[in-house]
Structure formats: C-alpha cells, structure tokens
Design an enzyme around this catalytic site. Structure first.
Site, PDB file in Angstrom:
ATOM      1  N   ASN A 280       0.824  -1.228   0.000  1.00 27.62           N
ATOM      2  CA  ASN A 280       0.000   0.000   0.000  1.00 27.62           C
ATOM      3  C   ASN A 280       0.856   1.275   0.000  1.00 27.62           C
ATOM      4  OD1 ASN A 280       0.753  -0.663   2.615  1.00 27.62           O
ATOM      5  ND2 ASN A 280      -1.125   0.099   3.549  1.00 27.62           N
TER       6      ASN A 280
ATOM      7  N   GLU B 201       3.145  -4.688  12.487  1.00 30.90           N
ATOM      8  CA  GLU B 201       2.160  -3.632  12.259  1.00 30.90           C
ATOM      9  C   GLU B 201       1.134  -4.233  11.320  1.00 30.90           C
ATOM     10  OE1 GLU B 201      -0.096  -1.361  11.022  1.00 30.90           O
ATOM     11  OE2 GLU B 201       1.404  -0.331   9.810  1.00 30.90           O
TER      12      GLU B 201
ATOM     13  N   CYS C 285      -3.600   1.119   6.586  1.00 29.61           N
ATOM     14  CA  CYS C 285      -3.927   0.321   7.775  1.00 29.61           C
ATOM     15  C   CYS C 285      -4.764   1.111   8.748  1.00 29.61           C
ATOM     16  CB  CYS C 285      -2.659  -0.212   8.421  1.00 29.61           C
ATOM     17  SG  CYS C 285      -1.376   1.020   8.570  1.00 29.61           S
TER      18      CYS C 285
ATOM     19  N   GLU D  32       6.060   1.489  15.783  1.00 28.55           N
ATOM     20  CA  GLU D  32       7.059   2.064  14.885  1.00 28.55           C
ATOM     21  C   GLU D  32       7.090   3.570  15.142  1.00 28.55           C
ATOM     22  OE1 GLU D  32       5.595   0.045  11.012  1.00 28.55           O
ATOM     23  OE2 GLU D  32       7.724  -0.398  11.176  1.00 28.55           O
TER      24      GLU D  32
END
Ligand code: TXE
Length: 463
Positions: free
Chosen positions: A139, A235, A269, A443
């Site tokens: 993505n 993630e 996400c 992150e």
C-alpha cells in the site's frame, strides 16, 4: 537486487502487474535460497563496523534521505506503475520517506544514568540487535520501508529488506540508489514470490523481524520467530472507527472524514473503516460525504486530475467487490458507487454504504478499499462499545464541536492512536502501533527506535 553492495540478478523472475491495466508491465528478480543466505551473510559482515560509528550512520541516513528528496521526480512514476496511486501521492510518499530518514538521522539515542553514588555508576543504554529482516506491504511500499530502515540503521543494525511481490520495483531501485551512500551490506534489498517472506522469518541470522501486513501473516511471522526467540514488531491491519458526536458539524468535518477513509483508496492500515453517527446527523453527514465522493476522479495514476487510482492487486479488488456485494445483498444501500468501474484495471467506484450494522462483514472486517459503511447509533456508550468490540485496535477518532468532550470519549477507545477531530495524522516523532490483533510493538519516534535495540545495563563499581 542489492546484496553486499552489488547488483545481483536472479535466475528466475516473476511478473509485476500494472493495476491500472491489469497487464504485466515489468518483471522482478525471484531471490533464490542461496541468494537470501548471501544477503544475510552480507548484513552480518557489515554489522561489526556499522554498529561502531554513530556519526557515520547519521551522515549516511541524511545522505539517503537527500537522495530520495532529490530523486522523487524519477521514482514516483515507478511507484505509480506498480502501486496505482496518483502521481502526486506517489511523489508525496517518496518525499515523506526522505523526510523520515532525515528525521531519524538526528534523533538522539536514548540513554539514562539511573545511579551515580559512592558505590556505583549505572547507566542504561540501547544496543543494536544485529541483522534485521524487514518485510513490507504494497500500500505504501517506500515510506513503510523507511519506517523500518531509518530507526533500524540508526540504532546500528543492518538489514535485509523484502518488498511485497505486488510492488517490488521502487524499493529495488532505491536499494540501488542507496549503494552510493551506505556501506556494502548495510542494506540488502531482495525480492521474490510469497515463500521468500517465510524463508526470511526462519533464517538463523536475523535477530529481529519487522513486518507490516495482514493479521493472518503477522501471526505466522510471530510463530516462526518464537522458535529462535527473534524479536518482532508487527504492524498489522486495523478496522478504525470514527465516532461522530451529536454536536459535530457534518459540513465542517466531511472533507476530513472522507479523506481519511478514502486516502490511497482506503488501502491504509489506519484509514477510517467505519463511521458511527447519531440518528439526528445521519442524513446530513451522508449527504456531505456524498458531496465529497462526487468530487473524486477515478482513473490511472499518471492521468492529470485523477484523485483515486485503482486498487493495487486482483485479490484485493475481488475482496472489496465481495464485501460490497455482501453488504448490498444484506440490504445495505450504496449512496455512491457500489461497483467496479467498467473496463480494464482494478478500479472501484468510491462507495458509501448506509443501512449497515455491526455483524455485517463490511463493518466487522477490514475492507482495505474504497467502501465506507456509515452506521447509526442511539447512545454514545453503545457507540464506544461497538467501536471497541473488535479484535483490531490500531487507531480511532472522535469528532465534535466541544473538543474536551470529544477528547473524553476518545480516551475510551482501545487503540494505539486516538485522534480528536482528525484521523491519519502521523509524524515521525509519534509512535504508531496497535492493540490486540493490530500488532506488537510500535514504529516511529523514540519508542520505535527502541524496538530495534536491546536494553543494556552498564554498571561500574566504584571504590
Ligand atoms: O498481505 P500479507 P496481502 C491487509 C489488508 C489486505 C490483507 C492481505 O487487509 O486485504 O492484508 O494482503 C509475506 N512469514 N494489509 O495478502 O498476507 C509474503 O512474502 C513471513 C494490511 O497482500 O500480509 C508477502 O510479502 N512473511 C497492511 C506478504 O507476506 C510471509 C498492508 C503478504 O502479506 C509469510 C497490506 C510468512 N509465513 C495489507 N507468508 C497494513 N498493515 O498496512 C507470506 N509472507
């Protein structure tokens, strides 16, 4: 591929499809098991000197960031060709990746003196882990790679990076560019079909796996890592709720809500994946969102004026089409869109769905596409319970005119980022990660940097 600073071709290749046409437009190297071994060996060999020179690492990260800033114009069309997003967004992604590298280049390494008395000097420092295996999705291939490269390399680790087989090209090209600014072996970039990811996670060399992708694959990564107690940062997906409060002004929030749901065609996400709205505002909000949808232009990413490209790949296109069809057959209404665009490529009309409830797949699952369910609620407690009633916990947002009240509701959300009157507001200094099935670890920011380190206590006796 880039292995040990060298240009390494592969014996086999695999096809890369342009999502705007559905046709093969390039081929990428399919890394062999021996080449993967060589990549990890190169990373291991580079580690010894790389971890010792923090100033050199900072300078190299700045130089790498500068290369992306200067090269955005050349790289963006490659990204559009494999990912589908509009050229402007592709350019923005590459510039963002450069900014990320440069941000980390200047981030202090955490260290803390916890005791300094007659008996001892005790300091807690952060040490690198060794070799990191990084697996990135389709993505945002480049910026998400840099979310990993920047902190991992700053901390003193070296890396083998594998982009998604749907979008290997930009990352491979960047691996090539970085040969000029990173010592050989510090960043190795390989590509391959799906099994390559699994091979990386069971390889004996890496001490850490950082993965961005689906929940299902994330669980497999965690299981593979357990055997060798490799550290993991995962993630994974999200099903972010946006709760609109009764005092919100639909006209004022519609553009931001729509943008955060449909950015990158919903393939984010932490995009808004479901909107909860009180009955009293429902029709007004739907109308305001439909007005936003009417302003979009769906088409190939290289075409002037296009705001939304195709979905990235056929499985994702079919998944979104299936979820929308499921909602419609269950009685939902498509206020806008509701179907693929006629013609070649993986284009889907921006879709707003009403008449849907929790329990329908489009509300409960991660659609990861341009289809947004708008769900009515009657009591706020019920809305919060529904927002939290999921295995996901990546992020969420609350929207209202009284920001203090909205913030109090946002405090109730069980997720890694709780936004008020905004959504998708990210920053390199801001940790990003999910509760529950949305991931492990974070992150970005100092917290993300720490994820690429081990804690070491340095205790010196005195006297
Ligand atoms: O991703 P996968 P897919 C979500 C989104 C989407 C779904 C599926 O909901 O619909 O994921 O996308 C590697 N060990 N997100 O199938 O399965 C393999 O090499 C290690 C959310 O494309 O996550 C390939 O590169 N690696 C997300 C990749 O995993 C393994 C972004 C396939 O990824 C492996 C993208 C294994 N055992 C999709 N098996 C986000 N969090 O932003 C496969 N792989």
């Amino acid at each position: 591929m880039t292995i040990g600073g060298e240009d390494v071709p592969a014996k086999d290749v695999f096809d890369v499809v342009d999502p705007a046409t559905g046709e093969v437009h390039a081929q990428a190297p399919d890394c062999s098991p021996e080449q993967l071994d060589a990549a990890f060996a190169a990373a291991e060999a580079a580690y010894g000197s790389w971890r010792r020179d923090e100033d050199a690492r900072r300078a190299a990260l700045h130089a790498a960031g500068d290369l992306l800033l200067a090269g955005a114009g050349d790289l963006a069309p490659i990204l559009v060709g494999e990912q589908g997003k509009p050229l402007k967004e592709a350019t923005f992604e590459i510039i963002g990746a450069g900014v990320w590298l440069k941000h980390f280049a200047d981030l202090p390494m955490p260290r803390q003196v916890i005791r300094d008395d007659d008996a001892a000097f005790v300091e807690v420092v952060r040490r690198p882990m060794g070799v990191v295996a990084a697996i990135t999705p389709w993505n945002f291939p480049l910026i998400l790679a840099c979310w990993k490269i920047a902190p991992a390399l700053l901390a003193g680790n070296t890396m083998v990076l594998k982009p998604s087989p749907f979008t290997p090209l930009t990352t491979l090209r960047v691996g090539e560019l970085f040969r000029d600014v990173l010592p050989a072996g510090v960043l190795n970039v390989v590509s391959g079909r799906d099994p390559l990811g699994a091979h990386m996670t069971v390889h004996p060399v890496p001490r850490k796996i950082t993965f961005t992708g689906s929940v299902a694959t994330g669980k497999r990564v965690a299981a593979s890592a357990a055997d060798d107690l490799k550290r993991v940062t995962l993630e994974l997906g999200g099903n972010d709720p946006a709760i609109v409060l009764p005092d919100a002004d639909p006209a004022a929030i519609a553009a931001k809500l729509f943008g955060a749901a449909f950015q990158n065609n919903g393939q984010v996400c932490s995009a808004i994946k479901r909107v909860y709205v009180p009955e009293s505002l429902h029709d007004e909000l739907v109308e305001a969102l439909a007005d936003q949808a009417a302003r979009t232009k769906v088409g190939p990413g290289l075409e002037e004026g296009v705001t939304h490209g195709p979905l990235n790949n056929r499985p994702q296109f079919e998944r979104v089409a299936g979820l929308v069809a499921d909602a419609l057959s269950g009685g939902a209404r498509a206020v806008t869109g509701g179907k693929p665009v006629d013609g070649p490529g993986y284009f889907f009309e921006p879709t707003l769905l009403t008449g849907v409830e929790d329990g329908s797949r489009i509300v409960d699952e991660e659609q990861f596409g341009p289809a947004l369910p708008i769900v009515k609620y009657t009591s706020l407690d019920e809305a919060v319970a529904r927002a939290n009633g999921t295995h996901f916990g990546l992020s969420g947002s609350v929207w209202g005119t009284d920001t203090e009240r909205a913030a109090a509701v946002a405090d109730e959300l069980e997720c890694g980022t709780a936004w008020v009157n905004t959504h998708l507001a990210l920053h390199p200094a801001q940790p990003f990660g999910g509760f529950k099935w949305s991931g492990i670890g974070v992150e970005n920011g100092t917290w993300g940097l720490e994820g690429f380190t081990e804690v070491q206590v340095r205790h010196r006796a005195k006297g």
